[in-house]
Structure formats: C-alpha cells, structure tokens
Design a protein around this motif. Structure first.
Motif, PDB file in Angstrom:
ATOM      1  N   ILE A 201       4.313  -4.167   8.696  1.00  0.00           N
ATOM      2  CA  ILE A 201       4.806  -3.045   7.722  1.00  0.00           C
ATOM      3  C   ILE A 201       3.208  -3.567   6.946  1.00  0.00           C
ATOM      4  CG2 ILE A 201       4.535  -2.802   4.855  1.00  0.00           C
ATOM      5  CD1 ILE A 201       7.652  -3.074   5.636  1.00  0.00           C
ATOM      6  N   ASN A 202       2.920  -4.645   6.634  1.00  0.00           N
ATOM      7  CA  ASN A 202       1.373  -4.608   6.725  1.00  0.00           C
ATOM      8  C   ASN A 202       0.278  -4.682   7.814  1.00  0.00           C
ATOM      9  OD1 ASN A 202       2.276  -6.085   4.206  1.00  0.00           O
ATOM     10  ND2 ASN A 202       1.971  -7.815   4.719  1.00  0.00           N
ATOM     11  N   LEU A 205      -0.003  -0.878   7.569  1.00  0.00           N
ATOM     12  CA  LEU A 205      -1.357  -0.388   6.664  1.00  0.00           C
ATOM     13  C   LEU A 205      -3.095  -0.317   6.930  1.00  0.00           C
ATOM     14  CD1 LEU A 205      -1.306   0.626   3.780  1.00  0.00           C
ATOM     15  CD2 LEU A 205      -1.384  -2.042   3.044  1.00  0.00           C
ATOM     16  N   ASN A 232      -2.410  -7.709   1.344  1.00  0.00           N
ATOM     17  CA  ASN A 232      -1.395  -7.016   1.368  1.00  0.00           C
ATOM     18  C   ASN A 232      -0.265  -7.939   1.301  1.00  0.00           C
ATOM     19  OD1 ASN A 232      -0.521  -4.772   0.448  1.00  0.00           O
ATOM     20  ND2 ASN A 232       0.673  -4.093   2.531  1.00  0.00           N
ATOM     21  N   THR A 271      -2.684   2.190   0.301  1.00  0.00           N
ATOM     22  CA  THR A 271      -1.482   0.818  -0.781  1.00  0.00           C
ATOM     23  C   THR A 271      -0.539   1.020  -1.539  1.00  0.00           C
ATOM     24  OG1 THR A 271      -3.110   0.510  -2.291  1.00  0.00           O
ATOM     25  CG2 THR A 271      -3.579  -0.956   0.237  1.00  0.00           C
ATOM     26  N   GLU A 274       2.502   2.660   0.473  1.00  0.00           N
ATOM     27  CA  GLU A 274       2.746   1.920   1.332  1.00  0.00           C
ATOM     28  C   GLU A 274       4.210   1.143   0.005  1.00  0.00           C
ATOM     29  OE1 GLU A 274       3.611  -3.190   1.232  1.00  0.00           O
ATOM     30  OE2 GLU A 274       2.321  -1.915   0.464  1.00  0.00           O
ATOM     31  N   VAL A 278       7.404   3.283   1.842  1.00  0.00           N
ATOM     32  CA  VAL A 278       7.002   2.235   3.085  1.00  0.00           C
ATOM     33  C   VAL A 278       7.956   1.011   2.589  1.00  0.00           C
ATOM     34  CG1 VAL A 278       6.308   1.436   5.471  1.00  0.00           C
ATOM     35  CG2 VAL A 278       5.402   3.139   4.164  1.00  0.00           C
ATOM     36  N   THR A 279       7.500  -0.024   2.006  1.00  0.00           N
ATOM     37  CA  THR A 279       8.105  -0.642   1.964  1.00  0.00           C
ATOM     38  C   THR A 279      10.424  -0.778   1.446  1.00  0.00           C
ATOM     39  OG1 THR A 279       5.799  -2.737   2.003  1.00  0.00           O
ATOM     40  CG2 THR A 279       8.611  -2.952   0.992  1.00  0.00           C
TER      41      THR A 279
END
Length: 364
Positions: A201-202, A205, A232, A271, A274, A278-279
C-alpha cells in the motif's frame, strides 16, 4: 505493586532503547519473514541459505534507496535555513494580505498587531537550525540499530524452528503446548500479512504522490514519492510530516503561493484516501485495528522511543492483538483493539464453520 512494576518496566524500556530497539525490530522482521523461510524450506532451500539471501536483498534495497536519496536530501538539508526564511517571507506576505482585508476598526487593528508580534516570535524560531544536527544524529542511530537488527534477524531465521520447539517444550501440558504453537504461528501469519500489505500500500501511495507532484511540476517528484513511501510507515505523524515538508518545498519552488498550495493539498488528499479507504479495504477485517487504540499506541511509543517507536507501534499492536485472540482471559481486550468487534465475531463463526468441514460464506 502493579503500578510500581509498570513504572519500572517503562523506565527501563525508555533508558534501554539503544539495546531493545534492535532486538524488537529483529523479532518483528523474523516473524514477518519466517513464513517465507518455511516456504523456501519446503522446496529444499535450507533456512541458513534463505536467511542470508533475504538479508542480502533487504540490505541491497536499503543501500540503493540510500544512494539515490542521499544527494537530494542532503541538498535540501543544506538549504533548510534558506527554505525556512523563504517560506516565512511568503507566508508573511499572505498573512499581511489577509490581515489587510480584516482591518475594519480598532479591534481588528489590535488583532493584526498581535498577529504581527506573533510573527516576530516565529521568526526567531524558524531561523534556528538546531533540529538539523539532531535529525542527522537520529538517522545515524536508527541506521546502526537497523544493521544490528538485520544481523540478529539473520541468526534467528537461520535457526529454523529451534525457538518454536523451545517455546512448546517449556509448556507443561499438551493443551498448553498446542496453544503456544498456535499463538506463535498465528502471530507470524498476522504480522507478515499486515507488514506485507502495508508495504504494498505504501509503495502504491508513493507512486501516486510522485505522479501527482510530477503533474503539478514540483522538482524531484521521485524523491517525494520515496519519502512518502517511507513516512507512511508512521501512522498519523508520517502524513503530517510529508504534507508540511512538501508544502514548504513547494513554496520555495513556485512563485505563486496559491499554486504552491496544490502540492500539500494533493499530498494530504492522497494520504487521506489511502488511510480511510485503501488500507481498510486491503488489510481486511482480521487485521483492522481500532483507530483509538492505534492513535494511543502510536502516541505512547513516540513519547517512549521517538521515530522508531512510531514505526514499530502498529506492528507491536498487531502482535498483542494476535496473542489476545488466543488467550481466553485477554479476549475482551483483543476485541477492544479490533476495528469492529461484531465483524470479528462473524469471522470467528465463519472460521469455526470452515474447521467443521462446512464452507463459510463471507461478504465480498
């Protein structure tokens, strides 16, 4: 008695940071990489060889990232006092224009004078370059801890299931042995899933932020994308640091202040997407944590260990939650750490149906 023990433990943890940090980091890396080593062992690769290969790959990745980032970050660090003065100058002009629009009487004039006095105090703070040497020293300390942690991780991974057997043998009863092995395996699975998902994920991002800043026209967008990827890993504080730093650099890079504000706006927007969409979607229900518990844990570990504590806070919380889920006396505390206790109960019921041989139906 309990309060005295906790106070003594926290005090020892605070002052023993240089010793405990590599150990804690090595344990987390071992838990994360153990399933990989076990999978490679199934295809005939000994744990010692796979441990060496994994540590070489991680070390090479850090070396390449450090090589490409050292130059741009060094230039920005050298220009930090100049950037601070230019940012202050541009923001002072913006604040003056806003103050001039509100000057409608004696009260507004007094407020403008107070704001001017505050601005003069802020000038003294911005001109100081004291935090820069401190930040450099902190990075060097983290780097040495990381090297020590990687060496310890190499030994732990190369030992195979040695420590698993010792943990099981230390349990007196067969039921306790099974529970201990289940806890260890589940902790490995949970932490490896979490850190693997967060890393992916990071990375996404970082690519998104790099592309957005490249479209806006900010210099060195690849550097900011890489920094976004690294920052992140620190929940809450990483996004704030990245937004403020990118905004300050944009104010220096662009003549127009309104156009420069597009950079922190884009950074903060991505961010936020995310963190809120997303997370939770990719990490899943099992690894979803209560935002209050995450915030309290991150704040506590930042106070205790600073930046390394912010990075290790959530993985530590994942380990605690995995342990609580298997200890009856701690299940209530584990439910509190979960993102949604009702969802967690639904997942337990589904797992029970699967173990009984019946397929479990889950919402997509």
């Amino acid at each position: 008695m309990l309060c005295s023990f906790l106070l003594a433990m926290f005090t020892a943890t605070y002052f023993a940071r240089d010793v405990l940090l590599p150990i804690v980091l090595a344990i987390l890396l071992t838990l994360t990489l153990r399933p990989v080593v076990r999978g490679l062992q199934r295809i005939g690769i000994p744990p010692g060889i796979s441990a060496v290969l994994l540590m070489l790959a991680i070390g090479l990745g850090f070396a390449v990232a450090g090589y490409f980032l050292s130059g741009p970050i060094g230039q920005m660090a050298a220009r930090a006092p100049q950037i601070g003065m230019e940012v202050q100058f541009k923001l002072a002009g913006l604040m003056d224009r806003l103050a001039s629009l509100r000057e409608v009487g004696e009260q507004v004039t007094e407020m403008a004078d107070a704001a001017g006095a505050t601005d003069e105090k802020m000038e003294v703070v911005v001109d100081q370059s004291g935090p820069i040497p401190s930040a450099v020293g902190s990075v060097a300390s983290i780097g040495s801890s990381l090297v020590a942690a990687m060496i310890l991780t190499l030994f732990l991974l190369a030992s195979g299931d040695f420590y698993h057997r010792r943990i099981v043998e230390a349990s007196p009863k067969l039921h306790d042995k099974k529970r201990a092995l289940t806890i260890v395996r589940d902790v490995e699975r949970q932490i490896s899933r979490y850190l693997g998902a967060i890393t992916v994920i990071n990375a996404g991002l970082g690519v998104a932020i790099g592309l957005a800043l490249w479209i806006i026209g900010l210099p060195m967008p690849h550097v900011w994308g890489t920094l976004a990827f690294l920052l992140n890993f620190m929940p809450f504080i990483g996004a704030i640091i990245g937004t403020v730093a990118a905004g300050a650099f944009a104010l220096v890079s662009f003549e127009s202040v309104p156009y420069a504000l597009l950079v922190p706006l884009a950074y903060f927007t991505l961010t936020t997407i995310e963190g809120n969409f997303v997370t939770p979607m990719l990490v899943g229900r099992r690894l979803e944590l209560n935002i209050v518990s995450v915030f309290v844990t991150v704040a506590f570990w930042i106070w205790l260990w600073g930046v390394p504590g912010a990075v290790l806070a959530v993985p530590f919380l994942v380990v605690v939650k995995a342990v609580c889920d298997h200890v009856p006396s701690l299940k209530a505390f584990g439910s509190f750490l979960s993102g949604d206790p009702a969802m967690k109960a639904e997942d337990r019921d589904a797992d029970g149906r699967e173990q009984n041989g019946k397929p479990a139906t889950r919402a997509a």
